[in-house]
Structures are given as C-alpha cells and as structure tokens.
Write an enzyme that holds these catalytic residues in place. Structure first.
Site, PDB file in Angstrom:
ATOM      1  N   HIS A  24       0.766  -1.350  -0.034  1.00 59.50           N
ATOM      2  CA  HIS A  24      -0.068   0.018  -0.060  1.00 59.50           C
ATOM      3  C   HIS A  24       0.842   1.150   0.070  1.00 59.50           C
ATOM      4  O   HIS A  24       0.695   2.115   0.898  1.00 59.50           O
ATOM      5  CB  HIS A  24      -0.960   0.106   1.049  1.00 59.50           C
ATOM      6  N   HIS A  78      -5.536  -8.545  14.654  1.00 58.48           N
ATOM      7  CA  HIS A  78      -5.544  -7.615  13.598  1.00 58.48           C
ATOM      8  C   HIS A  78      -6.247  -7.779  12.299  1.00 58.48           C
ATOM      9  O   HIS A  78      -6.257  -8.834  11.756  1.00 58.48           O
ATOM     10  CB  HIS A  78      -4.249  -7.045  13.326  1.00 58.48           C
ATOM     11  N   GLU A  80      -6.354  -6.098   9.558  1.00 57.41           N
ATOM     12  CA  GLU A  80      -6.028  -5.644   8.157  1.00 57.41           C
ATOM     13  C   GLU A  80      -5.693  -7.108   7.446  1.00 57.41           C
ATOM     14  O   GLU A  80      -5.424  -8.172   7.801  1.00 57.41           O
ATOM     15  CB  GLU A  80      -4.849  -5.035   8.213  1.00 57.41           C
ATOM     16  N   ASP A  82      -3.839  -8.244   5.159  1.00 56.33           N
ATOM     17  CA  ASP A  82      -2.592  -8.944   5.256  1.00 56.33           C
ATOM     18  C   ASP A  82      -2.404 -10.179   6.168  1.00 56.33           C
ATOM     19  O   ASP A  82      -1.659 -11.221   6.111  1.00 56.33           O
ATOM     20  CB  ASP A  82      -1.245  -8.287   5.261  1.00 56.33           C
ATOM     21  N   HIS A 145      -1.790  -1.534  14.481  1.00 59.21           N
ATOM     22  CA  HIS A 145      -1.680  -0.292  13.519  1.00 59.21           C
ATOM     23  C   HIS A 145      -3.059   0.233  13.200  1.00 59.21           C
ATOM     24  O   HIS A 145      -3.284   1.242  12.333  1.00 59.21           O
ATOM     25  CB  HIS A 145      -0.842  -0.814  12.373  1.00 59.21           C
ATOM     26  N   ASP A 164       1.500  -5.986  14.143  1.00 54.82           N
ATOM     27  CA  ASP A 164       2.339  -5.186  13.310  1.00 54.82           C
ATOM     28  C   ASP A 164       3.515  -4.822  13.942  1.00 54.82           C
ATOM     29  O   ASP A 164       4.436  -4.297  13.623  1.00 54.82           O
ATOM     30  CB  ASP A 164       1.584  -4.112  12.855  1.00 54.82           C
ATOM     31  N   TYR A 191       9.830   0.357   8.651  1.00 53.14           N
ATOM     32  CA  TYR A 191       8.469  -0.204   8.866  1.00 53.14           C
ATOM     33  C   TYR A 191       8.017   0.623   9.769  1.00 53.14           C
ATOM     34  O   TYR A 191       6.726   1.203   9.436  1.00 53.14           O
ATOM     35  CB  TYR A 191       8.601  -1.623   9.554  1.00 53.14           C
ATOM     36  N   HIS A 224       5.159  -9.771  10.764  1.00 52.55           N
ATOM     37  CA  HIS A 224       5.961  -9.488   9.526  1.00 52.55           C
ATOM     38  C   HIS A 224       7.369  -9.620   9.978  1.00 52.55           C
ATOM     39  O   HIS A 224       7.980  -9.212  11.058  1.00 52.55           O
ATOM     40  CB  HIS A 224       5.665  -8.152   8.891  1.00 52.55           C
TER      41      HIS A 224
HETATM   42 FE1  FEO Z   1      -1.723  -3.509   9.586  1.00 52.68          FE
HETATM   43 FE2  FEO Z   1       0.300  -5.928   8.601  1.00 52.68          FE
HETATM   44  O1  FEO Z   1      -1.136  -4.948   8.760  1.00 52.68           O
END
Ligand code: FEO
Length: 394
Positions: A24, A78, A80, A82, A145, A164, A191, A224
């Site tokens: 993104h 989370h 999101e 991903d 996040h 995250d 990041y 991640h």
């Molecule tokens: Fe806020 Fe890795 O997603």
C-alpha cells in the site's frame, strides 16, 4: 516455508511473500512475510492468518504440524487483510463454529470485511484465556496499527505476539534476529517510519504500559519479518527512540526538477548545509521512493523541500510526497522551501503552507529563482544552505 518450531510446542506456520514490491504505497524490495503462529497445548490455538492467496500455503504448513481440523480456536490480533485475508477460508477448513478471539473493534471490523457469521469471541483488555498449561493475555493496542489491533501475551513462554508492532517487511530464510544480525534494523526502521510514525505518541504510552505491567518478554513474535529472541529489548529501545522522534544533525533536500534548475539549487543548498558539518543528502523524487525518504525523515532534523512550478502549482511528485509525509505526521523538524519557476512561481508558497501544516518550523523564507540560476544565485543557494545548517546545529 516450512513450519519452524520457535520454542517447544509453538510454531511459525506463516508464509513468505517474496514478490510483493509495493505494500500500500510502501516499497518492499525485500518482500515481506505474513507470520502466523500455532500454539499446541490441551487446546490448539492459531494466532493470525495470512494474506488472501497464501491460504493454501498456510494450511499446508499447519498440516505439517497438526491436522487443521484439530485447531480449537483462532486469535485474530488485527483485521488488516494481510493478516485476515485468508481467515474465512481457514475458518471454513478448521470449522466455522470454532471460537474466534479478537478485540471488540476486531469483531466489528472483521464482520465489515467478511460479511459472514463466525463464532466471534470479543475480548476485553487484560482478559485471559487458558488453553491448558498456557494462558494468553489480550492487550488492546488501538492504532498499532488499526483501531482493532491487539497484542497477545503468553506468560508461561514469555512471548509477546505483537501483530504489526516490531515488524519488518522482510522475506528471508532467517527467522530470528540473531540469524540476520544488524542487517534487520534498517527494515525495522523503515517499517516504523512508514506504518507507525503517525501513532508514535500511542506507542510511547504502550511501551510505558507494558513496562508498568512488568511483563517478562523473552521473545517478540511480530506478524512480519523476523522474531526477536536474542535481544527483545533492542527493538523495544529502538521503538522508544523512534517514537520520541529524536533527530540527528542531519538534513534532507527533497526535490524534483523539470529542466535541472531546481536540481542545481538543491545541490548548492545541500553543499551549504554540509559546509556546516551537517550530514545532508539530496533526495531526488524520481530516484528515491517516498517510503525510503520517510525512513530518512524519521531521524533528520531538517527537511528542505524544492519544486519547480508546473501549471501554477507543485510538480506532481511533490504533491504525492507532501501528502504522504503529512499523513505520517513527523515531529521535531525544521525546514525550508525552494524552487525554480518560469512566470508565476506558486510552488514554493504551496510547499511552505504544507510544511507549516505538518508542523515543520520554517527557519528561512522560501527561495525562488526565475528560470536558470546563474553563478551568483548558486552562491546565494549555498549561503541559504549554510543558514539551514547552522539552524540544524543550533
Ligand atoms: Fe496493519 Fe500488517 O497490517
């Protein structure tokens, strides 16, 4: 990626996304990983899933450890995509009646994403869940996040599953910080600068809260990149520094150019800044990705921005970059604006307005040059840079 037993009974069953190059709007030349964790006890828990398209790989990894149908519960830290993109498919495989633990906001947000009935079990901040000899504690971490974000702490193993937080967009065969060493820090910094800088005040509060709670943390497992097991305090300390937005005597001259005039100005200004002993880097917007520039902005004291005037306004790359930087709300910066123009010359004023709205203190009036700078004007640009350099040192 094969599942890795990170400590007895706990596996990373996530996947590497080697080929993603744009997350993104953030450049990810090293790809990323979507980590997911399987915790085996009297009950079996899956913490987070992976991006849609990687569901089969996740299920394959899980099946190397345990039949997915044997998973008793899922924790979604989370919403999101991903981390949740494959959630519906995974729940379908393991059983849609299985409890799905998430924050209260997580329940709302997952429903708004998937529009299907699942066995949501919203949890409160500090709520515990025992799965045998192990107990999870859920910690609300709003805006780290997204509003739904939470961490899950496993006290018997002293592991923080941090979603995250403390992550890095990095795909590699290394799974732990001690396997990659210092080379992981630039990825962690990038990041933070591009995903979390905006929430720096909340992160400082979160670090204080976790410190007050006295949670023993031997390992941080983000969603991640690599797991922090050698020295979890190293990344926590770095987050403290980055959240306080402590700057170095460092300046960036960020610009684009049409016919090299603004470029000539940028180079002369950068030379002047350097003459004052300040670390300075000209950053041409068609060479540097906005997310790499923001990584440098994180610890820079001065942000000097230049644009030619095009169609009575900013050059488009500057509009892109300033919008991006404004959203991330950098703090404790000084700055200035410059640029070449032909007949109207609005760009410098627009940059000044944008920098002021971001909260960047203008330490010199904008510097405009009509058409092409001559030697005398470049000398003036150099002196302009010296003044900025002195302000950095001041
Ligand atoms: Fe806020 Fe890795 O997603």
């Amino acid at each position: 990626m094969k599942p890795i037993e990170i400590t007895p009974g706990i596996y990373d069953v996530g996947v590497n996304d080697w080929n993603i190059s744009d997350f993104h709007g953030y450049s990810t030349p090293f790809g990323t990983s979507y980590n997911a964790y399987l915790v085996l006890d009297e009950k079996i828990a899956l913490i987070d899933t992976v991006k849609s398209g990687f569901a089969d790989e996740l299920l394959y990894n899980i099946s190397k450890v345990v039949d997915p149908k044997k998973i008793d519960l899922v924790i979604s830290n989370h919403t999101e995509m991903d981390h949740s993109g494959s959630l519906a498919r995974v729940m379908h495989r393991i059983g849609e009646d299985k409890p799905l633990y998430c924050s209260k906001m997580g329940e709302k947000n997952l429903q708004r994403h998937f529009h299907r009935k699942l066995n949501y079990q919203p949890v409160a901040n500090g709520q515990e869940l025992t799965i045998g000899r192990r107990t999870f504690t859920f910690l609300e971490t709003r805006m780290v996040h997204w509003p739904d974000s939470m961490f899950t702490y496993l006290k018997e193993d002293r592991i923080l599953f941090s979603s995250d937080g403390f992550g890095q967009h990095y795909a590699g065969h290394e799974k732990f910080d001690d396997q990659i060493g210092d080379a992981i820090m630039p990825h962690a910094k990038k990041y933070f600068a591009n995903i979390l800088m905006l929430y720096a005040p909340l992160i400082l509060k979160l670090i204080d809260k976790v410190t007050e709670m006295g949670l023993g943390i031997d390992m941080i497992c983000p969603d991640h990149g690599v797991i922090w097991r050698k020295n979890a305090s190293r990344i926590i300390d770095a987050y403290g520094r980055w959240s306080r937005q402590e700057s170095k005597p460092k300046a960036l001259v960020i610009y684009d150019t049409m016919w090299h005039s603004t470029e000539m100005m940028a180079n002369a200004i950068a030379s002047g800044i350097s003459a004052e002993g300040v670390d300075v880097r000209p950053m041409y917007l068609r060479k540097w990705h906005r997310s790499d520039i923001m990584t440098e902005v994180l610890d820079a004291r001065a942000v000097v921005v230049g644009s030619p005037t095009l169609n009575n306004g900013l050059f488009p790359t500057l509009a892109d970059f300033l919008t991006y930087m404004k959203g991330l709300k950098p703090k404790n910066k000084i700055g200035a604006a410059f640029g070449s123009y032909g007949w109207s010359g609005e760009a410098v004023k627009v940059i000044e307005k944008e920098l002021t709205e971001i909260g960047i203190e203008l330490v010199e009036p904008g510097f405009k040059v009509q058409y092409v700078p001559d030697g005398e004007t470049l000398d003036a640009c150099y002196e302009y840079g010296q003044k900025i350099g002195r302000a950095v040192n001041g």
